[in-house]
Structure formats: C-alpha cells, structure tokens
Write an enzyme that holds these catalytic residues in place. Structure first.
Site, mmCIF file in Angstrom:
data_model
loop_
_atom_site.group_PDB
_atom_site.id
_atom_site.type_symbol
_atom_site.label_atom_id
_atom_site.label_comp_id
_atom_site.label_asym_id
_atom_site.label_seq_id
_atom_site.Cartn_x
_atom_site.Cartn_y
_atom_site.Cartn_z
ATOM 1 N N GLY A 152 26.305 -13.272 2.538
ATOM 2 C CA GLY A 152 26.642 -14.512 1.844
ATOM 3 C C GLY A 152 26.903 -14.230 0.377
ATOM 4 O O GLY A 152 26.393 -13.251 -0.178
ATOM 5 N N GLN A 158 27.916 -16.050 -8.561
ATOM 6 C CA GLN A 158 27.593 -14.623 -8.531
ATOM 7 C C GLN A 158 28.764 -13.754 -8.991
ATOM 8 O O GLN A 158 28.569 -12.588 -9.329
ATOM 9 C CB GLN A 158 27.162 -14.195 -7.121
ATOM 10 C CG GLN A 158 25.829 -14.805 -6.696
ATOM 11 C CD GLN A 158 25.431 -14.323 -5.325
ATOM 12 O OE1 GLN A 158 25.859 -14.897 -4.328
ATOM 13 N NE2 GLN A 158 24.654 -13.258 -5.257
ATOM 14 N N CYS A 211 19.322 -10.538 -2.140
ATOM 15 C CA CYS A 211 20.433 -11.187 -2.834
ATOM 16 C C CYS A 211 21.284 -10.114 -3.497
ATOM 17 O O CYS A 211 20.737 -9.179 -4.088
ATOM 18 C CB CYS A 211 19.866 -12.145 -3.884
ATOM 19 S SG CYS A 211 21.136 -13.026 -4.798
ATOM 20 N N LEU A 212 22.590 -10.252 -3.409
ATOM 21 C CA LEU A 212 23.475 -9.250 -4.020
ATOM 22 C C LEU A 212 23.320 -9.222 -5.538
ATOM 23 O O LEU A 212 23.653 -8.222 -6.164
ATOM 24 C CB LEU A 212 24.938 -9.527 -3.638
ATOM 25 C CG LEU A 212 25.275 -9.350 -2.146
ATOM 26 C CD1 LEU A 212 26.715 -9.767 -1.872
ATOM 27 C CD2 LEU A 212 25.032 -7.916 -1.694
ATOM 28 N N HIS A 216 20.221 -20.531 0.975
ATOM 29 C CA HIS A 216 20.149 -19.570 -0.130
ATOM 30 C C HIS A 216 21.418 -19.686 -1.009
ATOM 31 O O HIS A 216 21.333 -19.713 -2.239
ATOM 32 C CB HIS A 216 20.003 -18.158 0.462
ATOM 33 C CG HIS A 216 20.058 -17.027 -0.512
ATOM 34 N ND1 HIS A 216 19.015 -16.137 -0.678
ATOM 35 C CD2 HIS A 216 21.039 -16.605 -1.357
ATOM 36 C CE1 HIS A 216 19.346 -15.238 -1.597
ATOM 37 N NE2 HIS A 216 20.569 -15.487 -2.024
ATOM 38 N N GLU A 217 22.579 -19.790 -0.363
ATOM 39 C CA GLU A 217 23.840 -19.854 -1.131
ATOM 40 C C GLU A 217 23.992 -21.200 -1.838
ATOM 41 O O GLU A 217 24.478 -21.255 -2.970
ATOM 42 C CB GLU A 217 25.043 -19.579 -0.220
ATOM 43 C CG GLU A 217 25.038 -18.230 0.497
ATOM 44 C CD GLU A 217 24.761 -17.033 -0.391
ATOM 45 O OE1 GLU A 217 25.089 -17.082 -1.591
ATOM 46 O OE2 GLU A 217 24.180 -16.053 0.114
ATOM 47 N N HIS A 265 22.218 -21.149 -4.988
ATOM 48 C CA HIS A 265 22.974 -20.481 -6.061
ATOM 49 C C HIS A 265 23.857 -21.485 -6.810
ATOM 50 O O HIS A 265 24.021 -21.391 -8.027
ATOM 51 C CB HIS A 265 23.898 -19.396 -5.491
ATOM 52 C CG HIS A 265 23.257 -18.044 -5.341
ATOM 53 N ND1 HIS A 265 22.747 -17.343 -6.401
ATOM 54 C CD2 HIS A 265 23.071 -17.252 -4.251
ATOM 55 C CE1 HIS A 265 22.268 -16.168 -5.967
ATOM 56 N NE2 HIS A 265 22.447 -16.099 -4.658
#
Ligand code: NI
Length: 177
Positions: A50, A55, A99-100, A141-142, A145
C-alpha cells in the site's frame, strides 16, 4: 495506450508532509491518472502492499494497494480516491504493520477486523467495498496516512520515540551518501 511511469521517491518519517491532512481530489484529470500510475509503480517497486499520496510528497487524498500475497495469483492493483470508512466491525484484529516511510520497523496494531469503504474510482464513479483480513488493515493504514497519521501513532510514546530516533539516524546516514 502507452503511458510513461515514473518512480517517485518515498518520504521517510519524520517529515512534516507525513503529518499533514491531505486535501480532497476534485476530479479525475490526466495529472491524477498519471499520479495513480506512478504510485502503483512506486509501490510495486518498493516493494509494498500500500502507498498513500503524502508518502511521495503529494498532499491529496489518493492511495493505492494490492494485498495479493500469492505470487502465482493475479495482481489486484487498486486506486482509491477520497476513500472513507463508512462502516467498521466491532470485532478487532491485530496485524504486525510496517510502512514504506518507516523502513524495517514493525509493530502490532489493533484495528477493526472488517471495514466498508467508499471511494471514487479512476473512471470517476463511486465504489463501495467491504474489506477483511490484510486488506482491511492495509486500507485503514493508508487512509490514516491521508489524515497525517502513522501506525507508530498507535504505539506507546517510548516505543514511538525509539523508532523515530532510528529513522532520524537513517536519514542522516542516507544524506551522507
Ligand atoms: Ni504506511
């Protein structure tokens, strides 16, 4: 149609852009379609399941995901614009999240086990779908963000500070290369 895709650099926490509430997308334009392509490409390249627009430093409400884990199964690239959770289950589930924007750090987070989400598709039409399992965790989660929230915000302050210090160190190291 052939379309050029560009990998976009992924911001690493801490960064003020990751703490910002992203703005509503008003319509599907060529820029929005290009952003969706770039985000999918960047997510698969990372690799991740994701990615949310903040991000890559774009402060609008777009996220992409593909939680198909089985490499022999067909991928399911999803683009969600202005996603909103319209229902969540009382039942909770715990996943170890990463998380990226917070590389190589993982922690258990408890969230509703199932959620129903409404969003705008790239064709400009509204979509609704109920997610469970990893998909439910990922979509929540996204969406977090897009509201300037990270998974480490669910952890105890000490653990969160420890991870933040590691990320500051990582950023200093990367800046030196
Ligand atoms: Ni993330």
């Amino acid at each position: 149609m052939w379309r050029r895709m560009t990998l976009r650099p992924i911001l690493i926490h801490p960064d003020p852009r990751l703490k910002t509430v992203a703005t509503h997308v008003d319509g599907i334009t060529d820029d929005i379609r290009r952003q969706a392509d770039d985000m999918l490409e960047t997510m698969y390249d990372a690799p991740g399941i994701g990615l949310a627009a903040p991000q890559i430093g774009v402060l609008n409400r777009m996220m992409v995901m593909d939680c198909v884990k089985d490499e022999s199964a067909a991928p399911r690239p999803m683009v969600l614009i202005n996603p909103e959770v319209i229902w969540s289950s009382d039942e909770q589930s715990i996943y170890e999240e990463g998380c990226l924007s917070i590389p190589e750090q993982y922690a258990e987070v408890e969230r509703p086990a199932e959620v129903k989400v409404r969003w705008l598709g790239l064709d400009g039409k509204p979509v609704e779908e109920q997610f469970s399992g990893l998909w439910a965790t990922c979509v929540q989660h996204e969406i977090d963000h897009l509201n300037g929230k990270l998974f480490i915000d669910y952890l105890k302050p000490l653990k969160r500070q420890m991870i933040t210090r590691k990320m500051q160190k990582l950023k200093r190291e990367r800046a030196r290369i």
